[in-house]
Design a protein around this motif. Structure first.
Motif, PDB file in Angstrom:
ATOM      1  N   MET A   1     -26.830   9.661 -30.140  1.00  0.00           N
ATOM      2  CA  MET A   1     -26.333  10.044 -31.436  1.00  0.00           C
ATOM      3  C   MET A   1     -27.362  10.918 -32.160  1.00  0.00           C
ATOM      4  SD  MET A   1     -24.716   7.647 -34.307  1.00  0.00           S
ATOM      5  CE  MET A   1     -25.739   7.475 -35.718  1.00  0.00           C
ATOM      6  N   TYR A   2     -28.631  10.522 -32.132  1.00  0.00           N
ATOM      7  CA  TYR A   2     -29.671  11.290 -32.798  1.00  0.00           C
ATOM      8  C   TYR A   2     -29.775  12.690 -32.211  1.00  0.00           C
ATOM      9  CZ  TYR A   2     -34.217  12.578 -34.631  1.00  0.00           C
ATOM     10  OH  TYR A   2     -35.233  13.231 -35.258  1.00  0.00           O
ATOM     11  N   LEU A   3     -29.691  12.782 -30.882  1.00  0.00           N
ATOM     12  CA  LEU A   3     -29.754  14.098 -30.241  1.00  0.00           C
ATOM     13  C   LEU A   3     -28.545  14.942 -30.615  1.00  0.00           C
ATOM     14  CD1 LEU A   3     -31.122  13.179 -26.725  1.00  0.00           C
ATOM     15  CD2 LEU A   3     -32.320  14.357 -28.561  1.00  0.00           C
ATOM     16  N   THR A   4     -27.406  14.317 -30.804  1.00  0.00           N
ATOM     17  CA  THR A   4     -26.206  15.043 -31.211  1.00  0.00           C
ATOM     18  C   THR A   4     -26.398  15.649 -32.600  1.00  0.00           C
ATOM     19  OG1 THR A   4     -24.869  13.509 -29.926  1.00  0.00           O
ATOM     20  CG2 THR A   4     -23.715  14.854 -31.541  1.00  0.00           C
ATOM     21  N   GLN A   5     -26.993  14.884 -33.503  1.00  0.00           N
ATOM     22  CA  GLN A   5     -27.264  15.394 -34.845  1.00  0.00           C
ATOM     23  C   GLN A   5     -28.258  16.545 -34.798  1.00  0.00           C
ATOM     24  OE1 GLN A   5     -28.603  11.829 -36.733  1.00  0.00           O
ATOM     25  NE2 GLN A   5     -26.536  11.123 -37.209  1.00  0.00           N
ATOM     26  N   GLN A   6     -29.306  16.376 -34.000  1.00  0.00           N
ATOM     27  CA  GLN A   6     -30.296  17.440 -33.863  1.00  0.00           C
ATOM     28  C   GLN A   6     -29.655  18.690 -33.275  1.00  0.00           C
ATOM     29  OE1 GLN A   6     -33.516  17.456 -34.824  1.00  0.00           O
ATOM     30  NE2 GLN A   6     -33.168  15.460 -35.736  1.00  0.00           N
ATOM     31  N   ASN A   7     -28.787  18.505 -32.309  1.00  0.00           N
ATOM     32  CA  ASN A   7     -28.114  19.642 -31.674  1.00  0.00           C
ATOM     33  C   ASN A   7     -27.256  20.401 -32.683  1.00  0.00           C
ATOM     34  OD1 ASN A   7     -27.527  21.348 -29.541  1.00  0.00           O
ATOM     35  ND2 ASN A   7     -25.816  20.113 -28.857  1.00  0.00           N
ATOM     36  N   ASP A  12     -26.563  25.325 -35.879  1.00  0.00           N
ATOM     37  CA  ASP A  12     -26.429  26.016 -37.162  1.00  0.00           C
ATOM     38  C   ASP A  12     -27.526  27.060 -37.343  1.00  0.00           C
ATOM     39  OD1 ASP A  12     -24.194  24.550 -37.774  1.00  0.00           O
ATOM     40  OD2 ASP A  12     -25.234  23.152 -39.127  1.00  0.00           O
ATOM     41  N   LEU A  13     -28.687  26.784 -36.777  1.00  0.00           N
ATOM     42  CA  LEU A  13     -29.816  27.714 -36.865  1.00  0.00           C
ATOM     43  C   LEU A  13     -29.821  28.727 -35.718  1.00  0.00           C
ATOM     44  CD1 LEU A  13     -32.585  25.128 -37.818  1.00  0.00           C
ATOM     45  CD2 LEU A  13     -31.453  26.770 -39.335  1.00  0.00           C
ATOM     46  N   LYS A  14     -28.744  28.724 -34.935  1.00  0.00           N
ATOM     47  CA  LYS A  14     -28.599  29.629 -33.781  1.00  0.00           C
ATOM     48  C   LYS A  14     -29.663  29.368 -32.711  1.00  0.00           C
ATOM     49  CE  LYS A  14     -25.285  31.892 -35.857  1.00  0.00           C
ATOM     50  NZ  LYS A  14     -24.219  30.997 -36.175  1.00  0.00           N
ATOM     51  N   ARG A  15     -30.082  28.125 -32.576  1.00  0.00           N
ATOM     52  CA  ARG A  15     -31.052  27.697 -31.563  1.00  0.00           C
ATOM     53  C   ARG A  15     -30.492  26.474 -30.837  1.00  0.00           C
ATOM     54  NH1 ARG A  15     -34.889  31.516 -30.821  1.00  0.00           N
ATOM     55  NH2 ARG A  15     -35.750  32.173 -32.789  1.00  0.00           N
ATOM     56  N   PRO A  16     -29.554  26.673 -29.921  1.00  0.00           N
ATOM     57  CA  PRO A  16     -28.942  25.515 -29.263  1.00  0.00           C
ATOM     58  C   PRO A  16     -29.969  24.715 -28.465  1.00  0.00           C
ATOM     59  CG  PRO A  16     -28.297  27.535 -28.165  1.00  0.00           C
ATOM     60  CD  PRO A  16     -29.050  27.929 -29.403  1.00  0.00           C
ATOM     61  N   LEU A  17     -29.741  23.413 -28.429  1.00  0.00           N
ATOM     62  CA  LEU A  17     -30.614  22.496 -27.711  1.00  0.00           C
ATOM     63  C   LEU A  17     -30.406  22.655 -26.215  1.00  0.00           C
ATOM     64  CD1 LEU A  17     -32.585  20.118 -28.167  1.00  0.00           C
ATOM     65  CD2 LEU A  17     -30.608  18.613 -28.092  1.00  0.00           C
ATOM     66  N   ARG A  18     -31.489  22.805 -25.487  1.00  0.00           N
ATOM     67  CA  ARG A  18     -31.400  22.911 -24.030  1.00  0.00           C
ATOM     68  C   ARG A  18     -31.476  21.507 -23.441  1.00  0.00           C
ATOM     69  NH1 ARG A  18     -35.795  27.658 -23.564  1.00  0.00           N
ATOM     70  NH2 ARG A  18     -34.552  29.288 -24.517  1.00  0.00           N
ATOM     71  N   THR A  19     -30.451  21.141 -22.705  1.00  0.00           N
ATOM     72  CA  THR A  19     -30.435  19.812 -22.097  1.00  0.00           C
ATOM     73  C   THR A  19     -30.391  19.939 -20.592  1.00  0.00           C
ATOM     74  OG1 THR A  19     -28.026  19.712 -22.286  1.00  0.00           O
ATOM     75  CG2 THR A  19     -29.303  18.693 -24.060  1.00  0.00           C
ATOM     76  N   PRO A  20     -30.855  18.984 -19.872  1.00  0.00           N
ATOM     77  CA  PRO A  20     -31.444  17.746 -20.362  1.00  0.00           C
ATOM     78  C   PRO A  20     -32.880  17.952 -20.841  1.00  0.00           C
ATOM     79  CG  PRO A  20     -31.466  17.734 -17.971  1.00  0.00           C
ATOM     80  CD  PRO A  20     -30.751  19.001 -18.399  1.00  0.00           C
ATOM     81  N   ILE A  21     -33.249  17.172 -21.829  1.00  0.00           N
ATOM     82  CA  ILE A  21     -34.594  17.213 -22.390  1.00  0.00           C
ATOM     83  C   ILE A  21     -35.488  16.332 -21.523  1.00  0.00           C
ATOM     84  CG2 ILE A  21     -36.011  16.615 -24.396  1.00  0.00           C
ATOM     85  CD1 ILE A  21     -33.413  16.992 -26.057  1.00  0.00           C
ATOM     86  N   PRO A  22     -36.622  16.842 -21.036  1.00  0.00           N
ATOM     87  CA  PRO A  22     -37.511  15.991 -20.237  1.00  0.00           C
ATOM     88  C   PRO A  22     -38.128  14.895 -21.103  1.00  0.00           C
ATOM     89  CG  PRO A  22     -38.468  18.166 -20.541  1.00  0.00           C
ATOM     90  CD  PRO A  22     -37.111  18.202 -21.162  1.00  0.00           C
ATOM     91  N   LEU A  23     -38.110  13.677 -20.597  1.00  0.00           N
ATOM     92  CA  LEU A  23     -38.690  12.524 -21.278  1.00  0.00           C
ATOM     93  C   LEU A  23     -39.683  11.889 -20.322  1.00  0.00           C
ATOM     94  CD1 LEU A  23     -38.620  10.591 -23.735  1.00  0.00           C
ATOM     95  CD2 LEU A  23     -36.842   9.324 -22.529  1.00  0.00           C
ATOM     96  N   TRP A  24     -40.970  12.016 -20.621  1.00  0.00           N
ATOM     97  CA  TRP A  24     -42.019  11.520 -19.733  1.00  0.00           C
ATOM     98  C   TRP A  24     -42.329  10.077 -20.076  1.00  0.00           C
ATOM     99  CZ3 TRP A  24     -42.494  14.661 -15.875  1.00  0.00           C
ATOM    100  CH2 TRP A  24     -42.226  16.008 -16.067  1.00  0.00           C
ATOM    101  N   ILE A  25     -42.186   9.183 -19.092  1.00  0.00           N
ATOM    102  CA  ILE A  25     -42.340   7.744 -19.296  1.00  0.00           C
ATOM    103  C   ILE A  25     -43.426   7.227 -18.360  1.00  0.00           C
ATOM    104  CG2 ILE A  25     -41.176   5.515 -19.136  1.00  0.00           C
ATOM    105  CD1 ILE A  25     -38.548   7.034 -19.654  1.00  0.00           C
ATOM    106  N   ASP A  26     -44.340   6.407 -18.906  1.00  0.00           N
ATOM    107  CA  ASP A  26     -45.409   5.850 -18.079  1.00  0.00           C
ATOM    108  C   ASP A  26     -45.218   4.359 -17.813  1.00  0.00           C
ATOM    109  OD1 ASP A  26     -45.995   4.861 -20.566  1.00  0.00           O
ATOM    110  OD2 ASP A  26     -48.082   5.487 -20.573  1.00  0.00           O
ATOM    111  N   ASN A  27     -43.983   3.904 -17.836  1.00  0.00           N
ATOM    112  CA  ASN A  27     -43.689   2.489 -17.645  1.00  0.00           C
ATOM    113  C   ASN A  27     -42.518   2.357 -16.668  1.00  0.00           C
ATOM    114  OD1 ASN A  27     -42.439  -0.108 -18.064  1.00  0.00           O
ATOM    115  ND2 ASN A  27     -43.742  -0.323 -19.864  1.00  0.00           N
TER     116      ASN A  27
END
Length: 101
Positions: A1-7, A12-27
């Motif tokens: 949901m948060y990513l949808t709002q950010q997108n 609106d700013l003409k900068r579409p979100l590029r997905t998938p977003i890399p998420l680096w996890i150390d666990n």
């Protein structure tokens, strides 16, 4: 949901979100919770934000990847690190040391 709002904001700013977003996890446990729904069902005590991460993964918005703890760049902002580790991580982020007066 948060990513949808950010997108929506970025569109609106003409900068579409590029997905998938890399998420680096150390666990490794976190990786298993995100990827395995059976294991996820046994973790009902997990906070709401973890469920949102899982939903974002299922929707294809994020791409979790494992990274060694010693290589986790975000630790620069969240932990007190020994000088050698701090210097290494800052160098990886593109910061160069400055001469002291």
């Amino acid at each position: 949901m948060y990513l949808t709002q950010q997108n929506c904001i970025l569109q609106d700013l003409k900068r579409p979100l590029r997905t998938p977003i890399p998420l680096w996890i150390d666990n490794n446990s976190t990786m298993h919770i995100i990827e395995n729904p059976v294991f996820h069902e046994r973790t009902k005590h997990i906070e709401l934000d973890c469920h949102l991460i899982r939903d974002s993964y299922k929707d294809g918005c994020i791409l979790p990847s494992y990274v060694l703890t010693k290589s986790q760049l975000v630790d620069v902002f969240t932990k007190s690190l020994p000088a050698a580790v701090l210097s290494t991580l800052l160098f990886k982020m593109g910061f160069t040391p400055t001469a002291r007066p």
